[in-house]
Write a protein that holds these residues in place. Structure first.
Motif, PDB file in Angstrom:
ATOM      1  N   HIS A  46       0.918  -1.160  -0.030  1.00 34.72           N
ATOM      2  CA  HIS A  46       0.469  -0.248  -0.277  1.00 34.72           C
ATOM      3  C   HIS A  46       0.864   1.145  -0.292  1.00 34.72           C
ATOM      4  O   HIS A  46       0.580   2.661  -0.678  1.00 34.72           O
ATOM      5  CB  HIS A  46      -1.077  -0.215   0.912  1.00 34.72           C
ATOM      6  CG  HIS A  46      -0.093  -0.347   2.345  1.00 34.72           C
ATOM      7  ND1 HIS A  46       0.489  -0.501   2.826  1.00 34.72           N
ATOM      8  CD2 HIS A  46      -0.347   0.577   3.836  1.00 34.72           C
ATOM      9  CE1 HIS A  46       1.273  -1.005   3.774  1.00 34.72           C
ATOM     10  NE2 HIS A  46       0.341  -0.229   4.513  1.00 34.72           N
ATOM     11  N   THR A  50       0.880   4.171  -3.628  1.00 34.69           N
ATOM     12  CA  THR A  50       0.923   4.922  -3.393  1.00 34.69           C
ATOM     13  C   THR A  50       2.105   5.895  -3.023  1.00 34.69           C
ATOM     14  O   THR A  50       1.476   7.278  -3.788  1.00 34.69           O
ATOM     15  CB  THR A  50      -0.055   5.333  -2.114  1.00 34.69           C
ATOM     16  OG1 THR A  50       0.637   4.694  -0.992  1.00 34.69           O
ATOM     17  CG2 THR A  50      -1.732   4.978  -1.928  1.00 34.69           C
ATOM     18  N   ASP A  66      -9.639   2.874  -5.848  1.00 34.08           N
ATOM     19  CA  ASP A  66      -8.585   1.731  -4.640  1.00 34.08           C
ATOM     20  C   ASP A  66      -9.274   0.648  -4.768  1.00 34.08           C
ATOM     21  O   ASP A  66     -10.641   0.274  -4.582  1.00 34.08           O
ATOM     22  CB  ASP A  66      -8.906   2.875  -3.730  1.00 34.08           C
ATOM     23  CG  ASP A  66      -8.033   1.487  -2.472  1.00 34.08           C
ATOM     24  OD1 ASP A  66      -7.406   0.481  -2.667  1.00 34.08           O
ATOM     25  OD2 ASP A  66      -7.772   1.486  -0.862  1.00 34.08           O
ATOM     26  N   CYS A  69      -9.545  -2.798  -1.995  1.00 32.55           N
ATOM     27  CA  CYS A  69      -9.349  -1.044  -1.066  1.00 32.55           C
ATOM     28  C   CYS A  69      -9.172  -2.457   0.214  1.00 32.55           C
ATOM     29  O   CYS A  69      -8.488  -1.981   1.292  1.00 32.55           O
ATOM     30  CB  CYS A  69     -10.221  -0.782  -1.219  1.00 32.55           C
ATOM     31  SG  CYS A  69     -12.133  -1.296  -0.253  1.00 32.55           S
ATOM     32  N   GLY A  72      -8.866  -0.820   4.020  1.00 33.37           N
ATOM     33  CA  GLY A  72      -8.320   0.957   3.745  1.00 33.37           C
ATOM     34  C   GLY A  72      -6.607   1.076   3.303  1.00 33.37           C
ATOM     35  O   GLY A  72      -6.812   2.351   3.451  1.00 33.37           O
ATOM     36  N   GLY A  75      -6.207   4.585   0.660  1.00 32.94           N
ATOM     37  CA  GLY A  75      -7.271   4.988   0.909  1.00 32.94           C
ATOM     38  C   GLY A  75      -6.821   5.800   1.925  1.00 32.94           C
ATOM     39  O   GLY A  75      -6.884   7.634   2.775  1.00 32.94           O
ATOM     40  N   GLY A  88     -13.524   3.111  -3.579  1.00 43.68           N
ATOM     41  CA  GLY A  88     -13.048   1.726  -2.895  1.00 43.68           C
ATOM     42  C   GLY A  88     -14.016   0.949  -3.698  1.00 43.68           C
ATOM     43  O   GLY A  88     -15.374   1.110  -3.907  1.00 43.68           O
ATOM     44  N   ASP A  90     -14.419  -3.666  -3.501  1.00 44.31           N
ATOM     45  CA  ASP A  90     -13.846  -5.176  -3.397  1.00 44.31           C
ATOM     46  C   ASP A  90     -14.924  -6.058  -3.285  1.00 44.31           C
ATOM     47  O   ASP A  90     -15.955  -5.498  -3.492  1.00 44.31           O
ATOM     48  CB  ASP A  90     -13.236  -4.856  -1.963  1.00 44.31           C
ATOM     49  CG  ASP A  90     -12.301  -5.671  -1.241  1.00 44.31           C
ATOM     50  OD1 ASP A  90     -10.792  -5.460  -1.422  1.00 44.31           O
ATOM     51  OD2 ASP A  90     -12.682  -7.215  -1.340  1.00 44.31           O
ATOM     52  N   ALA A  99     -12.998  -1.035   5.581  1.00 38.76           N
ATOM     53  CA  ALA A  99     -12.469  -0.152   5.632  1.00 38.76           C
ATOM     54  C   ALA A  99     -13.329   1.434   5.661  1.00 38.76           C
ATOM     55  O   ALA A  99     -12.989   2.329   5.647  1.00 38.76           O
ATOM     56  CB  ALA A  99     -13.018  -0.251   3.260  1.00 38.76           C
ATOM     57  N   TYR A 105     -12.812   7.451   2.312  1.00 42.49           N
ATOM     58  CA  TYR A 105     -13.703   7.386   0.820  1.00 42.49           C
ATOM     59  C   TYR A 105     -14.430   8.101   0.581  1.00 42.49           C
ATOM     60  O   TYR A 105     -15.625   8.229   1.394  1.00 42.49           O
ATOM     61  CB  TYR A 105     -14.429   5.904   0.915  1.00 42.49           C
ATOM     62  CG  TYR A 105     -12.851   4.475   1.075  1.00 42.49           C
ATOM     63  CD1 TYR A 105     -12.017   4.393  -0.013  1.00 42.49           C
ATOM     64  CD2 TYR A 105     -12.207   4.215   1.886  1.00 42.49           C
ATOM     65  CE1 TYR A 105     -10.970   3.639  -0.236  1.00 42.49           C
ATOM     66  CE2 TYR A 105     -11.435   2.925   1.908  1.00 42.49           C
ATOM     67  CZ  TYR A 105     -10.622   3.039   1.049  1.00 42.49           C
ATOM     68  OH  TYR A 105      -9.312   2.419   1.286  1.00 42.49           O
ATOM     69  N   LEU A 108     -17.479   3.401  -0.960  1.00 35.53           N
ATOM     70  CA  LEU A 108     -17.235   2.460  -1.460  1.00 35.53           C
ATOM     71  C   LEU A 108     -18.020   1.299  -1.458  1.00 35.53           C
ATOM     72  O   LEU A 108     -19.942   1.150  -1.506  1.00 35.53           O
ATOM     73  CB  LEU A 108     -16.756   1.269   0.136  1.00 35.53           C
ATOM     74  CG  LEU A 108     -15.886   2.198   0.917  1.00 35.53           C
ATOM     75  CD1 LEU A 108     -16.344   2.342   2.559  1.00 35.53           C
ATOM     76  CD2 LEU A 108     -14.559   2.166   0.522  1.00 35.53           C
ATOM     77  N   CYS A 129      -4.157   0.020  -7.003  1.00 34.26           N
ATOM     78  CA  CYS A 129      -4.682  -1.385  -7.242  1.00 34.26           C
ATOM     79  C   CYS A 129      -3.479  -2.442  -6.176  1.00 34.26           C
ATOM     80  O   CYS A 129      -2.526  -2.817  -6.539  1.00 34.26           O
ATOM     81  CB  CYS A 129      -4.419  -2.716  -8.216  1.00 34.26           C
ATOM     82  SG  CYS A 129      -5.442  -4.034  -7.835  1.00 34.26           S
TER      83      CYS A 129
END
Ligand SMILES: C[S@@+](CC[C@H](N)C(=O)[O-])C[C@H]1O[C@@H](n2cnc3c(N)ncnc32)[C@H](O)[C@@H]1O
Length: 210
Positions: A46, A50, A66, A69, A72, A75, A88, A90, A99, A105, A108, A129
């Motif tokens: 992560h 980023t 994301d 995600c 999180g 994020g 986000g 998932d 998250a 976010y 989501l 990702c």
């Protein structure tokens, strides 16, 4: 992955699933995800994804997806660096619930990255990702949809776990997108990934050029 099996059995299991249903069950019940990946495995996927994006994406109003995600982590970093427009997705409802508690976010939602994505063409300025292109999870085919939903000049930053990179045709998908002039490579290198586990990744940052 002998090391992984002994050190972090939860991670080992997710890398050796038979199908997405089995993977979903593992994530559903993985309450110690954050402790396992950070404290036990020394995961930094992560952070590296980023950091790579932030080196290039200067617009803090950018709409960022994301993808995968989890709880999180991505994020959270982006939000505290000033990027506030983060979506986000998932495929695990339970990971999305975790998250949500981060409060970082814009939205989501549930999404299976191996399928056609429920977003219009050119929806995002960037996609991150992290940790999701990995064994038993999402394969390189998902890159095509990511390119479709990213705007021209947008960025896609992702990690691919080393064993997954070696086992699946990432090079082919990446090169096909490049020769079709749909993106160009900005950064790509071997990066730290799961430091205590002793596993690295391919860190990729591409710019969409359609
Ligand atoms: C190793 S975790 C990484 C999570 C987060 N990005 C991070 O860096 O901590 C992988 C995530 O991918 C999600 N995932 C696995 N297969 C997926 C799929 N087909 N579509 C969407 N998400 C998926 C899992 O639910 C999990 O949250």
């Amino acid at each position: 992955m002998k090391n992984t099996k002994k050190m972090i059995p939860t991670i080992f299991k997710t890398l050796h699933v038979a199908n997405l249903d089995e993977l979903g069950e593992l994530y559903k019940n993985w309450d110690d995800y954050e402790n396992d990946v950070i404290q036990l495995a020394g995961y930094v996927g992560h952070i590296v994804t980023t950091e790579a994006l932030i080196r290039h994406l200067k617009n803090k109003d950018a709409k960022i997806l994301d993808a995968g995600c989890g709880t999180g982590f991505v994020g959270d970093i982006l939000y505290h660096k000033g990027y506030k427009n983060i979506v986000g997705v998932d495929f695990s409802k339970e990971m999305l619930t975790r998250a949500l508690k981060k409060n970082v976010y814009e939205s989501l939602s549930l999404c299976d990255l191996t399928q056609k994505l429920d977003f219009k063409d050119n929806s995002f300025d960037a996609i991150v990702c992290a940790g999701t292109f990995t064994c038993g999870h999402v394969g390189p085919q998902a890159l095509n949809e990511m390119v479709r939903i990213t705007k021209n000049e947008g960025y896609i930053s992702f990690t691919v776990r080393r064993q997954e990179w070696d086992a699946s045709p990432y090079e082919k998908f990446i090169n096909d997108l490049q020769s079709s002039k749909l993106w160009r490579q900005i950064e790509r290198y071997t990066s730290e990934y799961s430091t205590k586990e002793g596993v690295n990744c391919e860190l990729c940052l591409f710019q969409v050029t359609k």
